[in-house]
Motif scaffolding. Structure first.
Motif, PDB file in Angstrom:
ATOM      1  N   GLY A  57      32.753 -53.025 -29.943  1.00 24.42           N
ATOM      2  CA  GLY A  57      33.883 -52.524 -30.729  1.00 24.42           C
ATOM      3  C   GLY A  57      33.448 -51.274 -31.458  1.00 24.42           C
ATOM      4  N   CYS A  58      32.914 -50.331 -30.704  1.00 28.18           N
ATOM      5  CA  CYS A  58      32.226 -49.163 -31.288  1.00 28.18           C
ATOM      6  C   CYS A  58      33.192 -48.114 -31.818  1.00 28.18           C
ATOM      7  CB  CYS A  58      31.304 -48.527 -30.251  1.00 28.18           C
ATOM      8  SG  CYS A  58      32.203 -47.891 -28.814  1.00 28.18           S
ATOM      9  N   ALA A  62      31.140 -43.102 -33.830  1.00 30.91           N
ATOM     10  CA  ALA A  62      30.403 -42.409 -34.891  1.00 30.91           C
ATOM     11  C   ALA A  62      29.068 -43.097 -35.189  1.00 30.91           C
ATOM     12  CB  ALA A  62      31.254 -42.367 -36.159  1.00 30.91           C
ATOM     13  N   LEU A  63      29.112 -44.406 -35.244  1.00 30.11           N
ATOM     14  CA  LEU A  63      27.886 -45.126 -35.575  1.00 30.11           C
ATOM     15  C   LEU A  63      26.893 -45.081 -34.412  1.00 30.11           C
ATOM     16  CD1 LEU A  63      27.140 -46.531 -38.133  1.00 30.11           C
ATOM     17  CD2 LEU A  63      27.814 -48.690 -37.088  1.00 30.11           C
ATOM     18  N   ALA A  64      27.438 -45.161 -33.207  1.00 29.46           N
ATOM     19  CA  ALA A  64      26.560 -45.095 -32.033  1.00 29.46           C
ATOM     20  C   ALA A  64      25.834 -43.744 -32.009  1.00 29.46           C
ATOM     21  CB  ALA A  64      27.373 -45.303 -30.763  1.00 29.46           C
ATOM     22  N   THR A  78      30.858 -50.350 -26.501  1.00 27.94           N
ATOM     23  CA  THR A  78      31.985 -50.992 -25.810  1.00 27.94           C
ATOM     24  C   THR A  78      33.154 -51.060 -26.781  1.00 27.94           C
ATOM     25  OG1 THR A  78      31.517 -53.276 -26.490  1.00 27.94           O
ATOM     26  CG2 THR A  78      30.388 -52.493 -24.523  1.00 27.94           C
ATOM     27  N   ASP A  79      34.353 -50.872 -26.274  1.00 29.02           N
ATOM     28  CA  ASP A  79      35.551 -50.995 -27.112  1.00 29.02           C
ATOM     29  C   ASP A  79      36.750 -51.226 -26.205  1.00 29.02           C
ATOM     30  OD1 ASP A  79      36.085 -50.104 -30.296  1.00 29.02           O
ATOM     31  OD2 ASP A  79      37.870 -50.117 -29.020  1.00 29.02           O
ATOM     32  N   LEU A  80      37.750 -51.892 -26.764  1.00 32.19           N
ATOM     33  CA  LEU A  80      38.964 -52.184 -25.999  1.00 32.19           C
ATOM     34  C   LEU A  80      39.889 -50.969 -25.917  1.00 32.19           C
ATOM     35  CD1 LEU A  80      40.531 -54.534 -24.682  1.00 32.19           C
ATOM     36  CD2 LEU A  80      41.531 -55.005 -26.917  1.00 32.19           C
ATOM     37  N   SER A  81      39.776 -50.080 -26.873  1.00 34.67           N
ATOM     38  CA  SER A  81      40.724 -48.965 -26.979  1.00 34.67           C
ATOM     39  C   SER A  81      40.356 -47.816 -26.045  1.00 34.67           C
ATOM     40  CB  SER A  81      40.715 -48.472 -28.434  1.00 34.67           C
ATOM     41  OG  SER A  81      41.249 -47.172 -28.518  1.00 34.67           O
ATOM     42  N   ALA A  82      41.325 -47.434 -25.197  1.00 38.12           N
ATOM     43  CA  ALA A  82      41.086 -46.300 -24.302  1.00 38.12           C
ATOM     44  C   ALA A  82      40.900 -45.021 -25.116  1.00 38.12           C
ATOM     45  CB  ALA A  82      42.265 -46.150 -23.347  1.00 38.12           C
ATOM     46  N   TYR A  83      41.667 -44.881 -26.199  1.00 40.55           N
ATOM     47  CA  TYR A  83      41.571 -43.686 -27.042  1.00 40.55           C
ATOM     48  C   TYR A  83      40.167 -43.574 -27.650  1.00 40.55           C
ATOM     49  CZ  TYR A  83      42.492 -40.403 -30.823  1.00 40.55           C
ATOM     50  OH  TYR A  83      42.434 -39.328 -31.668  1.00 40.55           O
ATOM     51  N   ALA A  84      39.691 -44.692 -28.209  1.00 36.44           N
ATOM     52  CA  ALA A  84      38.372 -44.685 -28.854  1.00 36.44           C
ATOM     53  C   ALA A  84      37.267 -44.423 -27.833  1.00 36.44           C
ATOM     54  CB  ALA A  84      38.135 -46.020 -29.555  1.00 36.44           C
ATOM     55  N   VAL A  85      37.355 -45.079 -26.700  1.00 42.27           N
ATOM     56  CA  VAL A  85      36.298 -44.922 -25.690  1.00 42.27           C
ATOM     57  C   VAL A  85      36.262 -43.476 -25.183  1.00 42.27           C
ATOM     58  CG1 VAL A  85      35.618 -45.620 -23.345  1.00 42.27           C
ATOM     59  CG2 VAL A  85      36.242 -47.348 -25.039  1.00 42.27           C
ATOM     60  N   GLY A  86      37.455 -42.884 -25.020  1.00 44.47           N
ATOM     61  CA  GLY A  86      37.513 -41.481 -24.587  1.00 44.47           C
ATOM     62  C   GLY A  86      36.746 -40.586 -25.557  1.00 44.47           C
ATOM     63  N   HIS A  87      36.959 -40.800 -26.855  1.00 39.75           N
ATOM     64  CA  HIS A  87      36.248 -40.028 -27.875  1.00 39.75           C
ATOM     65  C   HIS A  87      34.748 -40.266 -27.807  1.00 39.75           C
ATOM     66  CE1 HIS A  87      38.634 -37.819 -30.846  1.00 39.75           C
ATOM     67  NE2 HIS A  87      39.627 -38.495 -30.304  1.00 39.75           N
ATOM     68  N   CYS A 117      28.095 -55.613 -34.195  1.00 35.14           N
ATOM     69  CA  CYS A 117      29.548 -55.730 -34.099  1.00 35.14           C
ATOM     70  C   CYS A 117      30.114 -55.670 -35.510  1.00 35.14           C
ATOM     71  CB  CYS A 117      29.925 -57.049 -33.413  1.00 35.14           C
ATOM     72  SG  CYS A 117      31.695 -57.200 -33.134  1.00 35.14           S
ATOM     73  N   ASN A 118      30.744 -54.558 -35.836  1.00 37.54           N
ATOM     74  CA  ASN A 118      31.183 -54.331 -37.207  1.00 37.54           C
ATOM     75  C   ASN A 118      32.699 -54.139 -37.279  1.00 37.54           C
ATOM     76  OD1 ASN A 118      30.923 -53.918 -39.940  1.00 37.54           O
ATOM     77  ND2 ASN A 118      30.476 -51.750 -39.758  1.00 37.54           N
ATOM     78  N   GLY A 119      33.364 -55.047 -37.965  1.00 36.10           N
ATOM     79  CA  GLY A 119      34.799 -54.869 -38.215  1.00 36.10           C
ATOM     80  C   GLY A 119      35.676 -55.062 -36.999  1.00 36.10           C
ATOM     81  N   VAL A 120      35.335 -56.004 -36.146  1.00 36.29           N
ATOM     82  CA  VAL A 120      36.090 -56.206 -34.903  1.00 36.29           C
ATOM     83  C   VAL A 120      36.657 -57.631 -34.805  1.00 36.29           C
ATOM     84  CG1 VAL A 120      35.960 -56.138 -32.381  1.00 36.29           C
ATOM     85  CG2 VAL A 120      34.606 -54.525 -33.740  1.00 36.29           C
ATOM     86  N   LEU A 121      35.817 -58.624 -35.012  1.00 39.12           N
ATOM     87  CA  LEU A 121      36.245 -60.015 -34.752  1.00 39.12           C
ATOM     88  C   LEU A 121      37.369 -60.481 -35.665  1.00 39.12           C
ATOM     89  CD1 LEU A 121      33.033 -62.032 -33.903  1.00 39.12           C
ATOM     90  CD2 LEU A 121      34.354 -60.426 -32.539  1.00 39.12           C
ATOM     91  N   GLN A 122      37.513 -59.847 -36.803  1.00 35.93           N
ATOM     92  CA  GLN A 122      38.595 -60.213 -37.719  1.00 35.93           C
ATOM     93  C   GLN A 122      39.976 -60.049 -37.076  1.00 35.93           C
ATOM     94  OE1 GLN A 122      36.891 -57.292 -40.061  1.00 35.93           O
ATOM     95  NE2 GLN A 122      38.358 -55.686 -39.633  1.00 35.93           N
ATOM     96  N   TYR A 123      40.040 -59.218 -36.039  1.00 32.78           N
ATOM     97  CA  TYR A 123      41.321 -58.944 -35.387  1.00 32.78           C
ATOM     98  C   TYR A 123      41.660 -59.944 -34.290  1.00 32.78           C
ATOM     99  CZ  TYR A 123      40.900 -54.410 -37.677  1.00 32.78           C
ATOM    100  OH  TYR A 123      40.770 -53.412 -38.606  1.00 32.78           O
ATOM    101  N   LEU A 124      40.739 -60.862 -34.018  1.00 31.67           N
ATOM    102  CA  LEU A 124      40.940 -61.785 -32.905  1.00 31.67           C
ATOM    103  C   LEU A 124      41.488 -63.126 -33.392  1.00 31.67           C
ATOM    104  CD1 LEU A 124      39.155 -59.596 -31.619  1.00 31.67           C
ATOM    105  CD2 LEU A 124      37.833 -61.390 -30.530  1.00 31.67           C
TER     106      LEU A 124
END
Ligand SMILES: C[S@@+](CC[C@H](N)C(=O)[O-])C[C@H]1O[C@@H](n2cnc3c(N)ncnc32)[C@H](O)[C@@H]1O
Length: 244
Positions: A57-58, A62-64, A78-87, A117-124
């Motif tokens: 859930g990167c 920025a952190l990577a 790794t991230d679910l968002s196409a927008y984020a992964v593109g960046h 994994c920072n700030g991701v699982l809360q959304y599941l």
């Protein structure tokens, strides 16, 4: 389309909640948070001597980028968002970023030293969070740091307007969920006392020693203090020391 596309990352008013940060130094919307993460991450890397890490859930990476440039880590994002992964993929060294749900990581067993994994699982939903915790343990060989929104945030004005967060759990509750998933795999999971978040640490005691969580917390807090990101000792620290 997932909820985590352009608007989520670029509109500070949509929806209220933790954003994925900017590309420069992370946490553009919450600059005070970056030194906290910097302290935790650098302490984890130093104490484990880990050389590779999966950032689950990167976000926009920025952190990577910090992990690669400042800590010399080999990082898979790794991230679910196409927008984020593109960046994230456009950043220097970011080509190892893949679009993937945290419940199904496209990595073999134990292929990285560290999981983050920072700030991701809360959304599941809880079932998916369990699957994601099992995945973190499966792909990592030394330690995993996983941090989520603090349970107390639910009562704040900010929390009341947050439409995305599903799980507001205390660190002990996260640790219990994680320990159930990592059972039989030689993992120990501990709840961490960092204030303002709900963080846990998985570690292989046989390789890192039983005092590893204690050393990790001490070093991370010392670094936060040095970076001006710690105004008081976390209220849960004494209880953590007693348990450790
Ligand atoms: C609050 S941001 C955190 C980003 C990054 N970890 C950080 O600390 O800056 C939440 C991230 O979780 C990602 N995300 C949400 N649900 C996900 C899922 N099921 N699998 C993988 N990533 C997910 C979002 O796309 C977003 O990038």
């Amino acid at each position: 389309m997932s909820e985590f596309e352009q608007r989520y990352f670029e509109d500070p008013n949509y929806p209220p909640g933790l954003k994925g940060g900017d590309e420069v130094r992370g946490y553009g919307y919450y600059p005070d948070y970056f030194p906290i993460v910097e302290a935790q991450l650098s302490a984890l890397v130093e104490l484990t001597s880990g050389a590779s890490l999966v950032d689950i859930g990167c976000g926009k990476g920025a952190l990577a980028a910090y992990m690669r440039q400042d800590l010399g880590l080999r990082v898979i994002g790794t991230d679910l968002s196409a927008y984020a992964v593109g960046h994230a993929r456009r950043a220097q060294g970011g080509e190892d970023t893949v679009r993937a749900a945290c419940t199904h990581l496209p990595l073999g067993d134990g292929t990285v030293d560290l999981g983050w994994c920072n700030g991701v699982l809360q959304y599941l939903e809880a079932e998916a969070a369990r699957a994601a915790l099992a995945e973190m343990a499966r792909v990592s060989s030394l330690a995993v740091f996983c941090s989520n929104i603090a349970a107390a945030q639910r009562q704040t004005e900010w929390g009341k307007r947050d439409r995305l967060t599903r799980l507001y759990l205390r660190p002990g509750q996260w640790a219990q969920l994680a320990q159930e998933q990592a059972r039989g795999e030689d993992w120990t999971v501990v709840a961490l006392p960092f204030e303002g978040e709900s963080a846990i640490l998985f570690y292989r005691a046989a390789r890192l020693g039983k005092v590893f969580p204690l050393r990790f917390v001490e070093l991370a807090l010392e670094r936060m203090r040095r970076l001006g990101a710690l105004t008081r000792s976390p209220p849960g620290l004494d209880a953590f020391y007693r348990r450790a």
